[in-house]
Design a protein around this motif. Structure first.
Motif: not given
Length: 622
Positions: A350-371
């Motif tokens: 969560f903290y690392y994703c707060s550094f940059k929008h592209t990182i947060a989006e990459a995290f969400l993309t990873s979760l969505w791909d699994k879902i």
């Protein structure tokens, strides 16, 4: 020379009781005898010669015993290491006991000349005889572990200056060994894992070891993937052994005492702030939670150094940071995501994703791909849904377009699932459709939690209308029946306030059905409710919480929703009759503090509130 083990101390029987003073006197006699006889022979040179020339191991055994039992002065230590260095190529595997004794002699606190002599011997013996790497490196890694009595030398898991100087020599030696002997990498990996302190050890011991692990990957980035996953595993152990309920209970005692004190004495605001700051500096009363807090603080500081927004970062640094994000995400996927009901470790991502929008989006993309991947296990897909919902709800740094994009994706998937299942008349049980039900609850949760942002203007309201929420709510699966009451009630309040869907009739019907089921079976049966946890519930660790809070979103209901909730709350309470639905008792969980105060005299939801502790509650009452 007589062996230290055979030196007579006047002890007639091991069963006889001796005072500590007598035992110490006997030990000193033995040591002094060895010390006295040491200069009369040539030490290690003579001992090794006796083995090679005459196969006589007695002088060697005596010398090994001398090394193990005697505290060498710097001069003696320097002499021994200098002599040992002359015998590097003679110290074949039959001298294993001698080599192990030599490298085990304490060395990091000695004068520079003695330290340098040890380092030269250590490197050359390992290079000349690779067999010794198997026990030489674990001996070195063991020096990372702070002594139990060294708590004053490791404030908050950080070494004081003189300890840091000693560790610099240890890490420099390990770095040189890793460079000189490539095969030592595997030995280092095994040693680091095996020597990690037990989770109940003192805070400074565990945090000190974590400090050294992070130090290692600074000069040997090749270890970063292994170290990050190992750290995640060990922090998860701490996390699950410091349950949220225990932390709240333990730390809550102080809050109650403080409230009682404040009732008896008026405290100025500045004094209050000062006291709050002082309280933050105190360790947490829950011992394991305090250890986790210190370790999380170190980890978050480490992530700061990996911030991709660092000014003037070179191309090479940016590539390294990109690699690090992939390592961190892999550690999350392999360690944290499969673990149920962790409370704090996931905030590293969560903290690392707060550094940059592209990182947060990459995290969400990873979760969505699994879902949306049917080949992924339902357990992991359900966990990924929970992480996505909690991340979208709590991440202050998640931009509104990203929030809307994933709400749209989730709803589209739900509509397709409903159409497909209607076509094939699929079983509507919770177990058979666990991912669908989890996804629906995620949609309800995010819309209710972020309602202020999602209803701020006409464009956003049109977006919510385009999601066709009514079709999801009224489908044959009836997803509201398995949602947590807190989520269902909050979502119903939002949809009613903005005329997006009408859920209250469904909630009432579901409540009557559950009641009928209970009466039909004579006994209360377990309700079919989703087993849900919200991974980014409020952070409870005092020291490390400061880094999280700046990017953490607390619940704020929209004005229209508040008015709807208050109206819904008051009316049934005024005219409730026996047998009416109890669902309105849940509504108080979602009224912000100032609104709740206005209707305290009408609300009877205290018992219900107590059931919605974090981990089970979506946190709307924050």
């Amino acid at each position: 020379m007589s062996s230290v083990y055979s030196a007579k101390t006047g002890l007639s029987s091991i069963l006889k009781t001796y005072s500590p003073a007598e035992r110490e006197r006997a030990k000193n006699i033995a040591i002094n005898k060895v010390r006295f006889e040491m200069p009369k022979q040539k030490g290690i040179l003579e001992a090794v010669e006796a083995v090679n020339a005459h196969n006589n191991f007695q002088p060697l055994n005596e010398f090994v015993a001398f090394l193990k039992e005697t505290e060498l002065s710097d001069a003696e230590f320097l002499r021994v290491m200098t002599d040992a260095h002359k015998l590097i190529y003679d110290l074949s595997p039959k001298f294993t006991n001698l080599v192990e004794a030599l490298i085990s002699v304490p060395w990091a606190k000695r004068e520079p000349a003695a330290i340098q002599a040890y380092i030269e011997f250590y490197i050359d013996i390992m290079v000349a005889h690779n067999k010794y790497v198997q026990f030489g490196i674990p001996k070195l890694i063991s020096l990372w572990i702070p002594a139990d009595a060294d708590v004053a030398h490791w404030p908050n898991g950080t070494p004081i200056d003189n300890v840091k100087t000693e560790l610099e020599a240890i890490h420099d030696l390990l770095n040189r060994i890793l460079t000189a002997i490539p095969m030592s990498f595997e030995v280092v990996l095994e040693a680091i894992e095996n020597r990690f302190p037990y989770y109940k050890k003192s805070t400074h011991v565990i945090a000190g070891y974590v400090h050294n692990m992070l130090w290692l990957i600074e000069y040997k980035p090749i270890f970063v993937e292994f170290v990050m996953q190992l750290l995640m595993q060990k922090l998860v152990i701490l996390d699950v052994n410091a349950p949220r309920s225990e932390i709240e209970e333990t730390e809550g005692d102080d809050d109650e005492e403080l409230e009682e004190e404040n009732e008896d004495a008026e405290i100025f605001e500045m004094d209050d702030c000062k006291k709050a700051e002082e309280d933050d500096l105190l360790p947490m009363k829950h011992v394991i939670a305090h250890t986790l807090d210190v370790c999380m603080e170190k980890m978050l500081n480490f992530l700061d150094a990996k911030n991709p927004n660092i000014l003037n970062a070179s191309v090479e640094q940016r590539l390294e940071m990109n690699k690090f994000w992939k390592v961190l995400l892999a550690a999350f996927d392999n360690v944290i995501l499969p673990c149920h009901n962790t409370h704090h470790v996931q905030f590293l991502v969560f903290y690392y994703c707060s550094f940059k929008h592209t990182i947060a989006e990459a995290f969400l993309t990873s979760l969505w791909d699994k879902i949306k991947n049917p080949n992924v296990s339902a357990v992991i897909r359900q966990a990924a849904v929970g992480y996505m919902a909690s991340f979208l709800a709590r991440g202050k740094f998640v931009p509104l377009p990203t929030l809307k994009y994933y709400l749209k994706e989730l709803c589209d998937w739900a509509h397709q699932y409903i159409q497909r299942c209607d076509q094939y008349r699929q079983n509507g049980s919770l177990k058979a459709n666990i991912v669908f039900f989890s996804l629906c609850q995620a949609v309800f949760y995010v819309i209710a939690f972020r309602s202020r942002d999602l209803t701020s203007d006409r464009k956003s309201l049109l977006f919510l209308q385009s999601l066709q929420l009514s079709a999801i709510v009224t489908c044959n699966f009836n997803p509201l029946r398995v949602c947590l009451p807190a989520v269902a009630t909050a979502f119903a309040g939002v949809t009613r306030a903005y005329q997006l869907a009408y859920c209250h009739a469904i909630l009432e019907r579901n409540a009557r059905r559950k009641l009928a089921t209970v009466y039909a079976n004579d006994t209360a049966t377990p309700e079919e409710t989703l087993d849900t946890f919200f991974p980014f519930d409020p952070y409870l660790l005092k020291m490390s919480e400061k880094k999280i809070s700046t990017n953490y979103l607390q619940y704020q209901a929209s004005e229209a929703e508040e008015a709807s909730i208050v109206a819904t709350h008051i009316s049934p309470m005024q005219r409730r009759k026996r047998g009416d639905s109890e669902m309105c008792d849940d509504i108080d969980d979602f009224i912000v503090a100032d609104k709740r105060q206005k209707i305290t005299d009408l609300a009877r939801s205290q018992e219900r509130e107590a059931q919605f502790t974090y981990g089970l509650s979506p946190g709307f009452h924050m």
